[in-house]
Design a protein around this motif. Sequence first.
Motif: not given
Length: 82
Positions: A5-10, A15-21, A57-64
């Motif tokens: 749930c945490g990953v999904g809501i993130g 996923g939408v607000s960060e590029p717009l910011y 949100w790329g590879l280095h985040a998913w490694i964790v």
Amino acid sequence: MLFACGVGIGLYFFGVSEPLYYYRSPTWIGPLGMVKPGYDNDDQRAQQGMFIAFYHWGLHAWIVYVLVAVLLGVVCFRWDMP
């Protein structure tokens, strides 16, 4: 379940607000208060916003996430948990 749930809501929200910011912010204040000037046109700002979002949100985040999942899987396997 809470992890998913945490990953999904993130991904759903950021996923939408960060590029717009990053698209809407004309300048970026870096370390030590250095200000990076804005980009020349909207296309460059949009590309930079998507690049930063893919970086966050790329590879280095998913490694964790993968390390935590593997650790939980090994512990459950070794202790004969369901």
